[in-house]
Design a protein around this motif. Structure first.
Motif, short mmCIF file in Angstrom:
data_model
loop_
_atom_site.label_atom_id
_atom_site.label_comp_id
_atom_site.label_asym_id
_atom_site.label_seq_id
_atom_site.Cartn_x
_atom_site.Cartn_y
_atom_site.Cartn_z
N GLY A 65 0.93 -1.21 -0.15
CA GLY A 65 -0.11 0.04 0.07
C GLY A 65 0.88 1.30 0.03
N ASN A 97 -3.91 3.94 12.19
CA ASN A 97 -2.74 3.85 12.67
C ASN A 97 -1.99 5.00 13.17
N SER A 110 -1.28 -6.72 3.05
CA SER A 110 -0.21 -6.87 4.05
C SER A 110 -0.96 -7.31 5.35
N1 PLP Z 1 -1.15 2.59 5.65
C1 PLP Z 1 -1.06 2.60 7.16
C2 PLP Z 1 -2.06 3.58 7.99
C3 PLP Z 1 -0.13 1.45 7.50
O1 PLP Z 1 -0.10 1.58 8.82
C4 PLP Z 1 0.51 0.86 6.63
C5 PLP Z 1 1.59 -0.15 7.09
O2 PLP Z 1 2.04 -0.19 8.25
C6 PLP Z 1 0.31 1.19 5.42
C7 PLP Z 1 -0.56 1.98 4.90
C8 PLP Z 1 1.13 0.12 4.08
O3 PLP Z 1 1.28 -0.95 4.28
P1 PLP Z 1 1.74 -1.98 3.18
O4 PLP Z 1 2.72 -1.21 2.54
O5 PLP Z 1 2.68 -3.18 3.91
O6 PLP Z 1 0.60 -2.25 2.36
#
Ligand code: PLP
Length: 388
Positions: free
Chosen positions: A99, A174, A233
């Motif tokens: 992401g 988060n 993820s």
């Molecule tokens: N957005 C938020 C708020 C996240 O906490 C994270 C990963 O910790 C991501 C996006 C992106 O995760 P990934 O690059 O593993 O898909």
């Protein structure tokens, strides 16, 4: 070289994520209880791993379309209708290496030097890093504990100026675990419309919700200003496979695709085949992991409440924010003290902004035993420092 050739100033000046500092320190503490990490403690479900092995045998080892395989994007379209409640076509989906890269590509597609981007406080630190290399200016909108970590939409509107271009929202959040109610999402969508802003809705934790519902602004406003971001993820415990995606208007996704082309050419082909299996296979694994996070959430909420350190009950994602203000230490000092004196590692709230600078983030993606012991030690240390 007698003079050093300058680097891009904004990128050189911005610090690394304050979580990484703790991760690096925790590695040097043998037996430390690791509650700072933001990734599922579950293995990727077997049927997904098996699909990747088959794909390898079948020779899926080449480049794919930049946006990702059409067959995967067709499955993503169905997932978005099923889970997120809006319609897109495969040309409105762009996959990235996680992401994070899809979101970064969206930043690259909409921001020009000097533009302003509104980020929540507290927020995932990576948005700030993206703002640095897009040479945009960050303006933070507070989401304080008193409001259950939700934004005050009126105050947010006061922060909008002539250069404001992008509003980022993140629900489930988060580090706070806040899940924005429909009325808040609606108000933010209307605000973006009123001020002609891009609205980036980071919904990477969309399937980890304990109470309420992850509402997508794209399901509420249909004028093409919403960029929605998702990830494999968290939902499927696939952090190392590096696959996520964004959706938006065709015009926007075309620009995002150009940025992705410059970043990675395409996401890993094996991960794309694994992701297809994740979407077509049994979904019980998602429910099992969600149930585990919820059990752990309830366990930690009870312990923090008893110690008087609960800020707010998280409704989604797999994090909880503990108040450490009675220790009279900053979040960073507290986190290092906890690691040094009690061998427990947590993420300092200051890594996410000002609002959480007297708090720490605990990851619920850790075993119940580690959480019980680690949170006990945290509460003890706060008590000791408060009394001392
Ligand atoms: N957005 C938020 C708020 C996240 O906490 C994270 C990963 O910790 C991501 C996006 C992106 O995760 P990934 O690059 O593993 O898909």
């Amino acid at each position: 070289m007698s003079r050093s050739t300058p680097l891009a100033r904004a990128t050189e000046a911005i610090p690394h994520s304050g979580i990484r500092e703790l991760v690096d320190a925790a590695v040097d503490v043998p037996g430390a209880i690791r509650l700072e990490v933001g990734q599922p403690d579950f293995a990727t479900p077997d049927h997904i791993v098996e699909a990747a092995k088959r794909a390898l045998d079948e020779g899926w080892t080449s480049y794919t379309q930049t946006q990702g395989l059409r067959s995967l994007r067709e499955l993503i379209v169905a997932k978005i209708a099923r889970v997120n409640g809006f319609q897109v076509d495969p040309d409105q989906v762009a996959c990235g290496t996680g992401g994070v890269s899809a979101i970064a590509a969206a930043f690259g597609a909409v921001l020009e030097p000097g533009d302003e981007v509104l980020l929540p406080d507290p927020a995932w630190p990576n948005y700030g890093l993206m703002a640095a290399w897009t040479h945009s200016r960050v303006v933070r909108y507070p989401c304080p504990a008193e409001l259950d970590f939700l934004p005050d939409v009126e105050r947010l509107e006061d922060l909008i100026g002539a250069r404001t271009k992008l509003l980022v929202l993140n629900s489930p959040n988060n580090p706070t675990g806040a899940v924005y109610p429909p009325a808040t999402v609606q108000a933010l969508a209307e605000l973006a419309e009123r001020h002609n802003l891009w609205l980036l809705s980071d919904e990477c934790y969309d399937e980890i919700v304990h109470e309420g519902r992850c509402v997508s602004p794209a399901a509420l406003v249909g004028d093409g200003r919403v960029i929605s971001a998702y990830s494999f993820s968290k939902t499927y415990a696939m952090t190392g496979w590096r696959l996520g995606y964004v959706t938006g208007s065709r015009r926007l996704v075309d620009s995002i695709t150009k940025v992705l082309e410059s970043q990675c050419s395409c996401p890993p082909s094996l991960s794309q085949k694994a992701a297809e299996a994740a979407l077509t296979g049994p979904q019980e694994c998602v429910e099992e992991m969600r149930a585990a996070y919820r059990r752990r959430r309830d366990q930690v909420v009870a312990r923090l409440r008893e110690a008087g350190l609960l800020t707010s009950v998280p409704r989604g994602a797999f994090y909880i924010v503990a108040d450490v203000s009675p220790s009279r230490l900053s979040s960073r000092d507290f986190a290092f003290r906890l690691l040094r004196d009690r061998s427990v590692s947590v993420a300092p709230g200051g890594a996410f902004g000002e609002v959480a600078n007297q708090a720490v983030r605990i990851s619920l993606a850790s075993s119940e035993e580690d959480l019980a012991e680690g949170v006990d030690r945290l509460c003890d240390l706060v008590g000791e420092l408060a009394g001392g």
